[in-house]
Design a protein around this motif. Sequence first.
Motif, PDB file in Angstrom:
ATOM      1  N   UNK A   1       0.828  -1.196   0.000  1.00 62.59           N
ATOM      2  CA  UNK A   1       0.000   0.000   0.000  1.00 62.59           C
ATOM      3  C   UNK A   1       0.873   1.261   0.000  1.00 62.59           C
ATOM      4  N   UNK A   2       0.346   2.377  -0.505  1.00 64.22           N
ATOM      5  CA  UNK A   2       1.115   3.621  -0.500  1.00 64.22           C
ATOM      6  C   UNK A   2       1.396   4.107   0.920  1.00 64.22           C
ATOM      7  N   UNK A   3       2.545   4.755   1.084  1.00 68.16           N
ATOM      8  CA  UNK A   3       2.930   5.377   2.354  1.00 68.16           C
ATOM      9  C   UNK A   3       3.776   6.601   2.046  1.00 68.16           C
ATOM     10  N   UNK A   4       3.892   7.495   3.032  1.00 67.59           N
ATOM     11  CA  UNK A   4       4.741   8.677   2.896  1.00 67.59           C
ATOM     12  C   UNK A   4       5.657   8.760   4.112  1.00 67.59           C
ATOM     13  N   UNK A   5       6.933   8.501   3.881  1.00 65.27           N
ATOM     14  CA  UNK A   5       7.895   8.515   4.974  1.00 65.27           C
ATOM     15  C   UNK A   5       9.172   9.205   4.498  1.00 65.27           C
ATOM     16  N   UNK A   6      10.191   9.261   5.352  1.00 65.39           N
ATOM     17  CA  UNK A   6      11.426   9.938   4.988  1.00 65.39           C
ATOM     18  C   UNK A   6      12.284   9.127   4.031  1.00 65.39           C
ATOM     19  N   UNK A   7      11.997   7.859   3.905  1.00 71.99           N
ATOM     20  CA  UNK A   7      12.613   6.976   2.910  1.00 71.99           C
ATOM     21  C   UNK A   7      11.474   6.280   2.165  1.00 71.99           C
ATOM     22  N   UNK A   8      11.740   5.707   0.986  1.00 72.19           N
ATOM     23  CA  UNK A   8      10.682   4.955   0.308  1.00 72.19           C
ATOM     24  C   UNK A   8      10.099   3.896   1.235  1.00 72.19           C
ATOM     25  N   UNK A   9       8.772   3.824   1.286  1.00 71.75           N
ATOM     26  CA  UNK A   9       8.102   2.960   2.265  1.00 71.75           C
ATOM     27  C   UNK A   9       6.754   2.523   1.733  1.00 71.75           C
ATOM     28  N   UNK A  10       6.253   1.454   2.300  1.00 66.47           N
ATOM     29  CA  UNK A  10       4.916   0.952   1.980  1.00 66.47           C
ATOM     30  C   UNK A  10       4.214   0.545   3.272  1.00 66.47           C
ATOM     31  N   UNK A  11       2.898   0.459   3.200  1.00 62.41           N
ATOM     32  CA  UNK A  11       2.109  -0.284   4.168  1.00 62.41           C
ATOM     33  C   UNK A  11       1.715  -1.594   3.519  1.00 62.41           C
TER      34      UNK A  11
ATOM     35  N   UNK B   1      -3.076  10.323   1.592  1.00 57.35           N
ATOM     36  CA  UNK B   1      -4.428  10.162   1.046  1.00 57.35           C
ATOM     37  C   UNK B   1      -4.602   8.903   0.200  1.00 57.35           C
ATOM     38  N   UNK B   2      -3.577   8.520  -0.559  1.00 59.55           N
ATOM     39  CA  UNK B   2      -3.693   7.326  -1.399  1.00 59.55           C
ATOM     40  C   UNK B   2      -3.884   6.066  -0.562  1.00 59.55           C
ATOM     41  N   UNK B   3      -3.272   6.024   0.621  1.00 65.74           N
ATOM     42  CA  UNK B   3      -3.472   4.886   1.522  1.00 65.74           C
ATOM     43  C   UNK B   3      -4.939   4.797   1.931  1.00 65.74           C
ATOM     44  N   UNK B   4      -5.501   5.913   2.382  1.00 65.86           N
ATOM     45  CA  UNK B   4      -6.884   5.915   2.859  1.00 65.86           C
ATOM     46  C   UNK B   4      -7.865   5.628   1.736  1.00 65.86           C
ATOM     47  N   UNK B   5      -7.585   6.141   0.532  1.00 62.99           N
ATOM     48  CA  UNK B   5      -8.465   5.857  -0.604  1.00 62.99           C
ATOM     49  C   UNK B   5      -8.473   4.371  -0.932  1.00 62.99           C
ATOM     50  N   UNK B   6      -7.307   3.741  -0.827  1.00 58.13           N
ATOM     51  CA  UNK B   6      -7.218   2.311  -1.132  1.00 58.13           C
ATOM     52  C   UNK B   6      -7.965   1.479  -0.100  1.00 58.13           C
ATOM     53  N   UNK B   7      -7.699   1.720   1.187  1.00 57.34           N
ATOM     54  CA  UNK B   7      -8.314   0.868   2.207  1.00 57.34           C
ATOM     55  C   UNK B   7      -9.818   1.117   2.320  1.00 57.34           C
ATOM     56  N   UNK B   8     -10.282   2.308   1.948  1.00 59.74           N
ATOM     57  CA  UNK B   8     -11.722   2.581   2.003  1.00 59.74           C
ATOM     58  C   UNK B   8     -12.506   1.696   1.055  1.00 59.74           C
ATOM     59  N   UNK B   9     -11.850   1.204  -0.003  1.00 59.30           N
ATOM     60  CA  UNK B   9     -12.534   0.353  -0.965  1.00 59.30           C
ATOM     61  C   UNK B   9     -12.371  -1.134  -0.731  1.00 59.30           C
ATOM     62  N   UNK B  10     -11.787  -1.523   0.413  1.00 57.64           N
ATOM     63  CA  UNK B  10     -11.528  -2.943   0.688  1.00 57.64           C
ATOM     64  C   UNK B  10     -12.775  -3.601   1.269  1.00 57.64           C
ATOM     65  N   UNK B  11     -13.206  -4.677   0.657  1.00 60.04           N
ATOM     66  CA  UNK B  11     -14.338  -5.449   1.184  1.00 60.04           C
ATOM     67  C   UNK B  11     -13.917  -6.208   2.441  1.00 60.04           C
ATOM     68  N   UNK B  12     -14.811  -6.315   3.384  1.00 58.06           N
ATOM     69  CA  UNK B  12     -14.618  -7.122   4.598  1.00 58.06           C
ATOM     70  C   UNK B  12     -13.402  -6.684   5.404  1.00 58.06           C
ATOM     71  N   UNK B  13     -13.144  -5.378   5.410  1.00 56.58           N
ATOM     72  CA  UNK B  13     -12.040  -4.878   6.216  1.00 56.58           C
ATOM     73  C   UNK B  13     -12.394  -4.997   7.691  1.00 56.58           C
ATOM     74  N   UNK B  14     -11.555  -5.728   8.446  1.00 59.85           N
ATOM     75  CA  UNK B  14     -11.818  -5.975   9.859  1.00 59.85           C
ATOM     76  C   UNK B  14     -11.144  -4.957  10.767  1.00 59.85           C
ATOM     77  N   UNK B  15     -10.061  -4.346  10.288  1.00 64.68           N
ATOM     78  CA  UNK B  15      -9.370  -3.413  11.156  1.00 64.68           C
ATOM     79  C   UNK B  15      -8.202  -2.751  10.460  1.00 64.68           C
ATOM     80  N   UNK B  16      -7.700  -1.730  11.125  1.00 65.56           N
ATOM     81  CA  UNK B  16      -6.591  -0.941  10.632  1.00 65.56           C
ATOM     82  C   UNK B  16      -5.541  -0.816  11.731  1.00 65.56           C
ATOM     83  N   UNK B  17      -4.293  -1.123  11.399  1.00 68.27           N
ATOM     84  CA  UNK B  17      -3.160  -0.906  12.287  1.00 68.27           C
ATOM     85  C   UNK B  17      -2.419   0.306  11.760  1.00 68.27           C
ATOM     86  N   UNK B  18      -2.395   1.374  12.536  1.00 63.05           N
ATOM     87  CA  UNK B  18      -1.808   2.616  12.038  1.00 63.05           C
ATOM     88  C   UNK B  18      -0.825   3.175  13.053  1.00 63.05           C
TER      89      UNK B  18
END
Length: 252
Positions: free
Chosen positions: A134-144, A164-181
Motif C-alpha cells: 500500500x502507498x505510504x509517505x515517509x522519509x525513505x521509500x516505504x509501503x504499508x 491520502x492514497x493509503x486511505x483511498x485504497x483501504x476505504x474500498x476494501x471489502x470485509x475490512x476488519x481493522x486498521x493498524x496505524x
Amino acid sequence: MQLYVLGCSGGIGGAARTTSLLLGERILIDAGTGAGELSLDALCKIDHVFLTHSHFDHIACLPMLLDTVIGARSRPVTVHALPETIAALQAHVFNWQIWPDFSVIPENGNGVLRWAPLAVGESRDLDGLRITALPAQHTVPAVGYLFESPTGALAFSGDSADCPAFWETVAGVDRLRGLIVETAFSEREAGLARVSKHYSPSTLLAALQRFDATIDVWLTHLKPLDAARIVAETSNGIHRISALVGGQTLQF
C-alpha cells in the motif's frame, strides 16, 4: 488467518519491542526487535519477510535471523520489499562490513537470502493469504500492507505521515476488519512528527474523518515515554481506537 504481534513499539526498554508481526507460521511483516521473541523452531519456519522500509527499528533482527537459520534451511528466506529498500540494505547492511551478504552464502547462487522486489499496488499470494503493498509517505521509500484472507482483511500503515492514497485504497476494501496505524509522537512533539513523517494524534484523527468509524483501529509504533499520552490524545469518542500490544493476536 491470524496475525500475532511480536513487537509494536516505537522504541526499546523493558518489554518494548520494535515492529514485527507474524502471519501464520511462515510470514514476517518487518523484522524489528520483536522478531527476537520467536523460538528457534519458529525462526526456522520463516520463509517470507515483507519489509515496509529500511529503517533500523524495522530490520534490526533480519541479519540475525538469517545467521541463526542458515544451517537449518534447504531453501532461502525470501525478503519482499521496494527496490529502494533492497538497495539500501545491500549497500549499508549486507555489505561484508556491517554483516555478510547472505544472498551469496553459504555459496553464490545458493544463498539463504533471496531478494524479491515489490512495487506499490503489487500483491503476493501465500498460504491462502493475499499481501498487497500500500502507498505510504515517509522519509525513505516505504509501503504499508493489506492482508486479505478468504474471510476478512487487515490494513497496516507501516511508518507514514498522512497519505491520502493509503486511505483511498483501504476505504474500498471489502470485509475490512481493522486498521493498524502508526502514531509515533504525542501532540507535544507534533513538530517532530511532521519533520520525521509520522502521525501524531491530531493528524491521525483528521485522517480518520475520511474513514468508517465502525472499523477497529489499533495504534502502533508509539514512543514508549509518551505511549499513555498518545492513547489519551487519540480518544475521540467516535472511532474504536486502542493501542496494539505485544503478544496480541488479531483474527481476520
